[in-house]
Design a protein around this motif. Sequence first.
Motif, mmCIF file in Angstrom:
data_model
loop_
_atom_site.group_PDB
_atom_site.id
_atom_site.type_symbol
_atom_site.label_atom_id
_atom_site.label_comp_id
_atom_site.label_asym_id
_atom_site.label_seq_id
_atom_site.Cartn_x
_atom_site.Cartn_y
_atom_site.Cartn_z
ATOM 1 N N TYR A 113 1.042 -1.193 0.186
ATOM 2 C CA TYR A 113 0.101 -0.049 -0.069
ATOM 3 C C TYR A 113 0.726 1.161 -0.038
ATOM 4 C CZ TYR A 113 -2.666 -3.989 1.457
ATOM 5 O OH TYR A 113 -3.212 -5.233 1.094
ATOM 6 N N GLN A 149 -8.000 1.432 1.371
ATOM 7 C CA GLN A 149 -7.402 0.609 0.340
ATOM 8 C C GLN A 149 -8.027 -0.673 0.067
ATOM 9 O OE1 GLN A 149 -4.741 2.119 -1.870
ATOM 10 N NE2 GLN A 149 -5.606 3.960 -0.671
ATOM 11 N N LYS A 150 -8.074 -1.358 -1.024
ATOM 12 C CA LYS A 150 -8.470 -2.614 -1.162
ATOM 13 C C LYS A 150 -7.515 -3.435 -0.724
ATOM 14 C CE LYS A 150 -8.910 -4.290 -5.506
ATOM 15 N NZ LYS A 150 -9.583 -4.566 -6.782
ATOM 16 N N ASN A 151 -7.851 -4.544 0.181
ATOM 17 C CA ASN A 151 -6.623 -5.450 0.816
ATOM 18 C C ASN A 151 -6.805 -6.576 -0.354
ATOM 19 O OD1 ASN A 151 -5.426 -7.746 1.968
ATOM 20 N ND2 ASN A 151 -6.451 -7.235 3.819
ATOM 21 N N PHE A 152 -5.565 -6.505 -1.143
ATOM 22 C CA PHE A 152 -5.596 -7.723 -2.162
ATOM 23 C C PHE A 152 -4.547 -8.927 -1.840
ATOM 24 C CE2 PHE A 152 -1.240 -6.195 -3.624
ATOM 25 C CZ PHE A 152 -1.336 -4.989 -3.241
#
Lengths: 130, 134
Positions: free
Chosen positions: B15, B60-63
């Motif tokens: 991130y 934020q997207k947790n990918f």
Amino acid sequence: MKFTIMINEGPYQHQSADTALQFCRAVLAQGHEIFRVFFYHDGVNNGSSLSVPPGDDRLLQKEWSELSKENDLDLVICIAAAQRRGLMDADEAKRQGFDSNNMIEGFRISGLGQLIEGGIEADRTVVFGD
Amino acid sequence: MATKKFMFVNRKAPYGTVYALESLEVVLISAAFEQDVSLAFIDDGVYQITKGQDTTGIGQKNFSNTYKALGDYEIKKLYVEKESLEERGLTQDDLMDLVWEDEDDDWAEKPSIIMVNRSEMADVMADQEVTLSF
């Protein structure tokens, strides 16, 4: 020798776009071939038609566009990266329902597969970025 | 289409910038082209595969779960540089348990993470045909 070039930074913020342009010119001047130039991350902004730098500064997007025209270069902008950053050609703008587009002549939009294919087809893949 | 040795070098934290997320998108496409794919995690890139990532506070997207799916795409060589972990006070125990299933061994789960030191990483990189760094 056949080259694929990847550019991961936009113009002005990073020098890597300038370096890549100079590298491409040097490659061609020495009689080598450029299979493809692939623009990813903020590098997609090298294809914008709406940049207006101060008059005493270079206009990188136009330099790419002219280099492409003179040497029949394949300049490919990643569609997924471009969509995130608001860069689109006329076809994509129409598809997304926008009434304007901002891609300079000489570039085309396509998928990431074009980068992988570039890596497979070229003798050397050179990455320019941060 | 020919098969080449592709290495994706991940150098940045997951991130803060979009490099790690967009790198994964390229990695997954390369699998569709049936290339010989390896990943390298060096510098802050080692944070990409740490356990227990939680992005709820930062929008934020947790990918991080995508890394667990790499084995299903036949991507099973994840080289992690020991020095990069040590410099950040991390050990292999801080990393996710990333595995692939070996169909020749009754689908046994096998580790995808390969710990290497800096000079071994240099050897692995020298052996590649296409190296893309993020």
